[in-house]
Design a protein around this motif. Structure first.
Motif, short mmCIF file in Angstrom:
data_model
loop_
_atom_site.label_atom_id
_atom_site.label_comp_id
_atom_site.label_asym_id
_atom_site.label_seq_id
_atom_site.Cartn_x
_atom_site.Cartn_y
_atom_site.Cartn_z
N GLN A 146 2.57 3.00 3.08
CA GLN A 146 3.36 3.37 4.25
C GLN A 146 2.53 4.17 5.25
OE1 GLN A 146 4.83 3.46 1.09
NE2 GLN A 146 5.97 1.61 1.60
N TYR A 197 7.94 -4.14 6.55
CA TYR A 197 7.47 -2.80 6.88
C TYR A 197 7.07 -2.02 5.63
CZ TYR A 197 9.25 -3.69 11.59
OH TYR A 197 9.48 -4.23 12.83
N ASP A 241 2.89 -4.50 10.40
CA ASP A 241 3.38 -3.96 11.66
C ASP A 241 4.41 -4.89 12.29
OD1 ASP A 241 1.75 -1.69 11.55
OD2 ASP A 241 0.09 -2.74 12.54
#
Length: 106
Positions: A15, A76, A81
């Motif tokens: 992340q 995600y 992206d």
């Protein structure tokens, strides 16, 4: 390599940093990216990039079949992206779109 790959996808790095690169794993293993890819190709038949993509597809399949997350959320979560990039990559490797793959479990 497998341990590093698993740790990367289990931890918060995905992340924070997004999809891992060949350079990331080469640096972690103190090897040049080219040498690592040649070595893995010899041992597994897959390059470093191929192994990373295979891991992403495996995780995506698990999430698609066991969660109610949207395709965008999964994209995600996996460091993409753009969900379209995830869908395109998934379809090229799994021969099904993420939506079609999920429907096959319902």
């Amino acid at each position: 390599m497998e341990e590093l790959l698993n740790d990367y996808f289990k931890g918060d790095e995905l992340q924070i940093k997004g999809m891992p690169s060949v350079h990331y794993f080469a640096d972690a293993l103190h090897l040049s990216p080219n040498y690592l890819s040649r070595l893995l190709k010899t041992l597994t038949g897959q390059s470093t990039k191929d192994l990373i993509i295979s891991k992403v597809v495996d995780i995506a399949k698990e999430k698609l079949s066991t969660t109610d997350l949207t395709i965008n959320e999964i994209a995600y979560d996996l460091g993409f992206d753009h969900p379209q990039s995830f869908s395109k990559m998934f379809k090229s490797k799994a021969n099904l779109s993420p939506v079609s793959f999920r429907r096959s479990f319902n």
